[in-house]
Design a protein around this motif. Structure first.
Motif, short mmCIF file in Angstrom:
data_model
loop_
_atom_site.label_atom_id
_atom_site.label_comp_id
_atom_site.label_asym_id
_atom_site.label_seq_id
_atom_site.Cartn_x
_atom_site.Cartn_y
_atom_site.Cartn_z
N THR A 148 26.09 1.20 52.09
CA THR A 148 25.39 2.43 51.70
C THR A 148 24.14 2.07 50.92
O THR A 148 24.03 0.95 50.37
N ASP A 191 23.32 4.29 55.40
CA ASP A 191 23.09 5.69 55.10
C ASP A 191 22.90 5.89 53.60
O ASP A 191 23.38 5.10 52.78
N GLY A 192 22.24 6.99 53.27
CA GLY A 192 22.05 7.33 51.87
C GLY A 192 20.65 7.85 51.61
O GLY A 192 19.77 7.75 52.48
#
Length: 276
Positions: free
Chosen positions: A104, A74-75
């Protein structure tokens, strides 16, 4: 699934399971030999693979079944960071470009590279990468993307071409198409093409499957090294990883966070040298 490992800058492999190789094209023989000799070597491993075909197929099925499937982290996949001279950055490719192996995006290639470049540049950046992308998939993804201008493009692609059996001719054709697409349609002035890692050292790949894929990755790397000579805006990049297992992700296939940090540091140095 792709991950870029490079040479060791003269350092010998260490530890019981060395992960990286000392040259992007697998051995000094590949780099120093002429095109004819490299062609014979490529033919030799291809002929050997014919007799090993049942074993290679069984090992490939097994490796695919037991290797953990790590998600893309995610990110953010685009943003603006830093102060200084404007720099428009594109990071594109496969799962290694997408950061698989990191928790991340901040710990992956995009986050690390943007953070380093932000010390000297105002970086406008975007990540266009997908797990499973081979070079044809990347070309298609970029062809479908909205046109915008970038100064620098960092590319990670090739492991999926090794595993899918992309031919040498097709690889070179698509590499030319990819570079031309970036320079003509996206106005990229500096393309950095990462070497394909030496796959014979991936812990997830048993022998002789790893040996065979390592030979294929070395062959495509040498073709790329020769091919970029036709494109003055393109360079073939070998990050020079230290051969330590700590650089590999838990799946035995992708880069881990420390590898992404090392890779980003190498890339930022190349970019700053050209644009600083």
């Amino acid at each position: 699934m792709d991950s870029p490992y490079g040479r060791t800058n003269g350092m010998p492999p260490s530890g019981p399971n060395p992960v990286y190789l000392d040259k992007p094209c697998e051995s000094a023989a590949w780099c120093s030999a002429g095109p004819g000799a490299r062609g014979v070597a490529a033919m030799d491993y291809q002929l050997a693979a014919i007799g090993l075909a049942p074993v290679l197929y069984a090992q490939a099925v097994y490796a695919r079944r037991v290797t953990p499937r790590l998600p893309e982290p995610d990110g953010p996949r685009q943003g603006l960071a830093g102060t200084g001279r404007p720099l428009r950055l594109l990071i594109a490719g496969d799962s290694a470009a997408a950061g698989v192996g990191a928790a991340t995006q901040a710990a992956a290639l995009s986050g690390r590279l943007v953070s380093m470049l932000a010390h000297n540049f105002c970086v406008s950046w975007e990540l266009m990468a997908r797990t499973g992308n081979a070079i044809a998939d990347l070309v298609a993804q970029l062809e479908a993307a909205p046109r915008q201008a970038f100064d620098v493009a960092v590319l990670s692609v090739g492991v999926n071409d090794v595993t899918r059996g992309t031919s040498a001719r097709r690889w070179l054709q698509l590499q030319d198409q990819l570079v031309e697409l970036l320079t003509m349609e996206f106005e990229v002035r500096h393309v950095l093409l990462a070497c394909i890692p030496p796959m014979q050292y991936f812990p997830a790949l048993p022998h002789p499957l790893g040996w065979y894929l390592g030979k294929r990755s070395a062959h495509l790397n040498q073709l790329s090294l020769d091919g970029v000579q036709r494109h003055p805006r393109c360079e073939f990049v070998d990050p020079g990883f230290v051969p330590e297992p700590r650089f590999i992700a838990v799946d035995g296939f992708h880069p881990g966070p420390e590898a992404y940090a090392w890779w980003a540091q190498h890339l930022s140095g190349r970019i700053e040298q050209r644009w600083g």
